[in-house]
Design a protein around this motif. Structure first.
Motif, PDB file in Angstrom:
ATOM      1  N   GLU A  12       0.855  -1.188   0.000  1.00 13.37           N
ATOM      2  CA  GLU A  12       0.000   0.000   0.000  1.00 13.37           C
ATOM      3  C   GLU A  12       0.892   1.240   0.000  1.00 13.37           C
ATOM      4  N   PRO A  13       0.524   2.278  -0.759  1.00 13.51           N
ATOM      5  CA  PRO A  13       1.371   3.476  -0.834  1.00 13.51           C
ATOM      6  C   PRO A  13       1.731   4.062   0.535  1.00 13.51           C
ATOM      7  N   GLY A  14       0.833   4.010   1.472  1.00 15.63           N
ATOM      8  CA  GLY A  14       1.095   4.553   2.802  1.00 15.63           C
ATOM      9  C   GLY A  14       2.043   3.717   3.651  1.00 15.63           C
ATOM     10  N   ARG A  15       2.438   2.547   3.166  1.00 19.33           N
ATOM     11  CA  ARG A  15       3.324   1.668   3.943  1.00 19.33           C
ATOM     12  C   ARG A  15       4.707   1.480   3.302  1.00 19.33           C
ATOM     13  N   VAL A  16       4.964   2.217   2.238  1.00 17.33           N
ATOM     14  CA  VAL A  16       6.260   2.084   1.549  1.00 17.33           C
ATOM     15  C   VAL A  16       7.406   2.447   2.480  1.00 17.33           C
ATOM     16  N   ASP A  17       7.286   3.544   3.220  1.00 18.23           N
ATOM     17  CA  ASP A  17       8.363   3.928   4.140  1.00 18.23           C
ATOM     18  C   ASP A  17       8.599   2.845   5.191  1.00 18.23           C
ATOM     19  N   GLU A  18       7.530   2.249   5.667  1.00 13.09           N
ATOM     20  CA  GLU A  18       7.644   1.148   6.638  1.00 13.09           C
ATOM     21  C   GLU A  18       8.418  -0.022   6.038  1.00 13.09           C
ATOM     22  N   LEU A  19       8.084  -0.384   4.799  1.00 13.41           N
ATOM     23  CA  LEU A  19       8.775  -1.477   4.104  1.00 13.41           C
ATOM     24  C   LEU A  19      10.265  -1.175   3.984  1.00 13.41           C
ATOM     25  N   LEU A  20      10.581   0.035   3.553  1.00 13.23           N
ATOM     26  CA  LEU A  20      11.985   0.396   3.337  1.00 13.23           C
ATOM     27  C   LEU A  20      12.765   0.475   4.653  1.00 13.23           C
ATOM     28  N   ARG A  21      12.126   0.954   5.710  1.00 12.85           N
ATOM     29  CA  ARG A  21      12.793   0.975   7.026  1.00 12.85           C
ATOM     30  C   ARG A  21      13.045  -0.448   7.524  1.00 12.85           C
ATOM     31  N   ALA A  22      12.126  -1.348   7.251  1.00 13.93           N
ATOM     32  CA  ALA A  22      12.249  -2.734   7.725  1.00 13.93           C
ATOM     33  C   ALA A  22      13.274  -3.544   6.921  1.00 13.93           C
ATOM     34  N   ARG A  23      13.603  -3.077   5.746  1.00  7.52           N
ATOM     35  CA  ARG A  23      14.485  -3.849   4.864  1.00  7.52           C
ATOM     36  C   ARG A  23      15.834  -4.158   5.507  1.00  7.52           C
ATOM     37  N   SER A  24      16.462  -3.174   6.121  1.00  3.08           N
ATOM     38  CA  SER A  24      17.789  -3.423   6.698  1.00  3.08           C
ATOM     39  C   SER A  24      17.721  -4.459   7.815  1.00  3.08           C
ATOM     40  N   GLY A  25      16.662  -4.448   8.615  1.00  2.00           N
ATOM     41  CA  GLY A  25      16.500  -5.448   9.672  1.00  2.00           C
ATOM     42  C   GLY A  25      16.294  -6.838   9.106  1.00  2.00           C
ATOM     43  N   MET A  26      15.525  -6.927   8.027  1.00  2.00           N
ATOM     44  CA  MET A  26      15.315  -8.220   7.392  1.00  2.00           C
ATOM     45  C   MET A  26      16.626  -8.774   6.850  1.00  2.00           C
ATOM     46  N   LEU A  27      17.392  -7.921   6.184  1.00  2.00           N
ATOM     47  CA  LEU A  27      18.670  -8.381   5.626  1.00  2.00           C
ATOM     48  C   LEU A  27      19.644  -8.789   6.730  1.00  2.00           C
ATOM     49  N   ALA A  28      19.661  -8.048   7.825  1.00  3.30           N
ATOM     50  CA  ALA A  28      20.531  -8.409   8.955  1.00  3.30           C
ATOM     51  C   ALA A  28      20.118  -9.759   9.532  1.00  3.30           C
ATOM     52  N   ASP A  29      18.814  -9.974   9.671  1.00  4.50           N
ATOM     53  CA  ASP A  29      18.328 -11.266  10.174  1.00  4.50           C
ATOM     54  C   ASP A  29      18.681 -12.392   9.217  1.00  4.50           C
ATOM     55  N   PHE A  30      18.553 -12.159   7.922  1.00  7.30           N
ATOM     56  CA  PHE A  30      18.912 -13.183   6.949  1.00  7.30           C
ATOM     57  C   PHE A  30      20.398 -13.516   7.061  1.00  7.30           C
ATOM     58  N   ARG A  31      21.243 -12.490   7.167  1.00  2.00           N
ATOM     59  CA  ARG A  31      22.693 -12.752   7.257  1.00  2.00           C
ATOM     60  C   ARG A  31      23.035 -13.553   8.511  1.00  2.00           C
ATOM     61  N   ALA A  32      22.318 -13.291   9.595  1.00  2.00           N
ATOM     62  CA  ALA A  32      22.605 -13.953  10.870  1.00  2.00           C
ATOM     63  C   ALA A  32      21.996 -15.349  10.981  1.00  2.00           C
ATOM     64  N   ASP A  33      20.882 -15.584  10.281  1.00  2.00           N
ATOM     65  CA  ASP A  33      20.080 -16.779  10.555  1.00  2.00           C
ATOM     66  C   ASP A  33      19.855 -17.691   9.353  1.00  2.00           C
ATOM     67  N   ARG A  34      20.180 -17.250   8.165  1.00  2.00           N
ATOM     68  CA  ARG A  34      19.839 -18.027   6.972  1.00  2.00           C
ATOM     69  C   ARG A  34      21.101 -18.496   6.266  1.00  2.00           C
ATOM     70  N   ALA A  35      21.436 -19.753   6.471  1.00  2.00           N
ATOM     71  CA  ALA A  35      22.597 -20.331   5.788  1.00  2.00           C
ATOM     72  C   ALA A  35      22.386 -20.243   4.281  1.00  2.00           C
ATOM     73  N   GLY A  36      23.419 -19.848   3.586  1.00  2.00           N
ATOM     74  CA  GLY A  36      23.364 -19.811   2.131  1.00  2.00           C
ATOM     75  C   GLY A  36      22.784 -18.542   1.544  1.00  2.00           C
ATOM     76  N   PHE A  37      22.394 -17.574   2.374  1.00  2.00           N
ATOM     77  CA  PHE A  37      21.912 -16.293   1.854  1.00  2.00           C
ATOM     78  C   PHE A  37      23.112 -15.534   1.295  1.00  2.00           C
ATOM     79  N   LEU A  38      23.026 -15.114   0.024  1.00  2.00           N
ATOM     80  CA  LEU A  38      24.136 -14.428  -0.616  1.00  2.00           C
ATOM     81  C   LEU A  38      23.867 -12.957  -0.874  1.00  2.00           C
ATOM     82  N   ASP A  39      22.676 -12.621  -1.358  1.00  2.00           N
ATOM     83  CA  ASP A  39      22.418 -11.246  -1.775  1.00  2.00           C
ATOM     84  C   ASP A  39      20.918 -11.044  -1.975  1.00  2.00           C
ATOM     85  N   ALA A  40      20.489  -9.787  -1.909  1.00  2.00           N
ATOM     86  CA  ALA A  40      19.092  -9.454  -2.192  1.00  2.00           C
ATOM     87  C   ALA A  40      19.012  -8.074  -2.811  1.00  2.00           C
ATOM     88  N   ARG A  41      18.126  -7.944  -3.782  1.00  2.00           N
ATOM     89  CA  ARG A  41      17.878  -6.654  -4.434  1.00  2.00           C
ATOM     90  C   ARG A  41      16.380  -6.429  -4.456  1.00  2.00           C
TER      91      ARG A  41
END
Length: 100
Positions: A12-41
Motif C-alpha cells: 500500500e502506498p502509505g506503507r512504503v516507508d515502513e517497508l523500506l525501514r524494515a528492509r535493513s533489519g530483514m537483511l541483517a536477520d537473513f545474514r545472521a540466521d539463513r545459511a546460504g543467503f548471498l544477496d538481495a535486491r
C-alpha cells in the motif's frame, strides 16, 4: 548452483516507508540466521508492486529459509508491510561454463 528467488508483491502506498525501514533489519536477520543467503535486491515496479530478487547458495538453502518463515523480528516487520503476495518463483543461475 546458485538459486534465485523472485518474489513479486504489492505494498500500500502509505506503507512504503515502513517497508523500506524494515528492509535493513530483514537483511541483517537473513545474514545472521539463513545459511546460504548471498544477496538481495529490491526493485520498485509500477502499480504499487515490488520485486525482491534474492540469491541463495543452493535450492536447499532457499528451502530451509522458506521453512523458517518470519521467525525473527526484522523478517516479520518486512513481511508485515506487504499487502499482497502476487507471485513467487525460483530458478537457477547458470555458471559461466553453461553460458558458453
Amino acid at each position: 548452483m546458485p538459486t534465485i528467488e523472485l518474489t513479486r508483491f504489492r505494498v500500500e502506498p502509505g506503507r512504503v516507508d515502513e517497508l523500506l525501514r524494515a528492509r535493513s533489519g530483514m537483511l541483517a536477520d537473513f545474514r545472521a540466521d539463513r545459511a546460504g543467503f548471498l544477496d538481495a535486491r529490491l526493485v520498485r515496479l509500477p502499480d504499487d508492486q515490488w520485486l525482491d530478487i534474492v540469491t541463495w547458495r543452493s535450492a536447499e538453502d532457499f528451502a530451509a529459509s522458506r521453512a523458517k518463515g518470519a521467525n525473527l523480528p526484522g523478517v516479520s516487520a518486512f513481511f508485515a508491510a506487504i499487502a499482497e503476495l502476487i507471485s513467487a518463483e525460483e530458478g537457477t543461475e547458470p555458471g559461466i561454463e553453461e553460458i558458453r
